[in-house]
Design a protein around this motif. Sequence first.
Motif, PDB file in Angstrom:
ATOM      1  N   ARG A 209      -5.918   5.253  -9.568  1.00 21.45           N
ATOM      2  CA  ARG A 209      -4.732   4.603  -9.002  1.00 21.45           C
ATOM      3  C   ARG A 209      -5.177   3.706  -7.859  1.00 21.45           C
ATOM      4  O   ARG A 209      -6.241   3.908  -7.259  1.00 21.45           O
ATOM      5  CB  ARG A 209      -3.741   5.630  -8.431  1.00 21.45           C
ATOM      6  N   MET A 210      -4.339   2.722  -7.541  1.00 25.57           N
ATOM      7  CA  MET A 210      -4.629   1.829  -6.425  1.00 25.57           C
ATOM      8  C   MET A 210      -3.365   1.623  -5.601  1.00 25.57           C
ATOM      9  O   MET A 210      -2.276   1.446  -6.144  1.00 25.57           O
ATOM     10  CB  MET A 210      -5.133   0.479  -6.938  1.00 25.57           C
ATOM     11  N   TYR A 211      -3.523   1.679  -4.290  1.00 33.12           N
ATOM     12  CA  TYR A 211      -2.433   1.346  -3.378  1.00 33.12           C
ATOM     13  C   TYR A 211      -2.667  -0.054  -2.818  1.00 33.12           C
ATOM     14  O   TYR A 211      -3.790  -0.388  -2.405  1.00 33.12           O
ATOM     15  CB  TYR A 211      -2.381   2.317  -2.200  1.00 33.12           C
ATOM     16  N   LEU A 212      -1.613  -0.864  -2.805  1.00 34.73           N
ATOM     17  CA  LEU A 212      -1.656  -2.152  -2.116  1.00 34.73           C
ATOM     18  C   LEU A 212      -1.146  -1.947  -0.698  1.00 34.73           C
ATOM     19  O   LEU A 212      -0.066  -1.379  -0.488  1.00 34.73           O
ATOM     20  CB  LEU A 212      -0.800  -3.183  -2.843  1.00 34.73           C
ATOM     21  N   VAL A 213      -1.929  -2.395   0.267  1.00 32.45           N
ATOM     22  CA  VAL A 213      -1.617  -2.217   1.686  1.00 32.45           C
ATOM     23  C   VAL A 213      -1.161  -3.550   2.260  1.00 32.45           C
ATOM     24  O   VAL A 213      -1.823  -4.580   2.082  1.00 32.45           O
ATOM     25  CB  VAL A 213      -2.845  -1.693   2.457  1.00 32.45           C
TER      26      VAL A 213
END
Length: 244
Positions: A209-213
Amino acid sequence: MSDAQNALDIIDLHAGYDASDVLVGMSMHVGPKERVGLFGPNGHGKTTLLNAISRVIRPRSGSVRFMGEAIEGLAPHRIVERGLVHVPQANWLFPDMLILETLELAAFTERARQEQKTNIDYVLHLFPRLAERRQQQCKTLSGGERQMLAIGVGLMCAPRMLMLDEPTLGLSPKLKDELAEAIAEISQRGIPLLLVEQDIAFILSLVDRMYLVDHGEISREVNRGGEVDHQEIMDMYFGSEGVS
């Protein structure tokens, strides 16, 4: 750790430098054995988050839980003792020390000392260039080799979870590929991973998974194989100004 327990939980975290808040209520998690990425513009809080987790800086408020334990009040070396290991940007090393000495020195916790020989053998297997240069001083290494050694230092701490901050910064495509293979092999050992990267193709090739900050908050979560809105990424980079 039970199957349901996350490796890491960040809840409403506020942190920054001097009087400025960089993280403004960030919440996220890393599941057991999960690989999670953080992606976003420079200055929007990715490195600040890792620094707050490892307590390089003190969080102003919020909760950081590692393997179910609240760690936001612990000293940095106590966090490492628990197995949460942060490999920061810029691969800070002692330039006059030998590579082998550097790896040996990194095994400073009781658990890491017990696993020192096994972990040295693993690091030198993972990074054959370091094996070839084990009796050289750190200052003789190339940028890519220094990054390999920095990750090796993290592995010598016997991590139960590893946080990597932009490991491919400034590296050639060939060295990026080598590091990607090494990081993938590390994660196959079941070590949860939190990876900060600016190369979106690199990060998506490695994480679940990837979080956009964006401006100190999580703006979006992307699952592996999910579509990434590249226009949104461009807007994040060029449509707003971050903190330095």
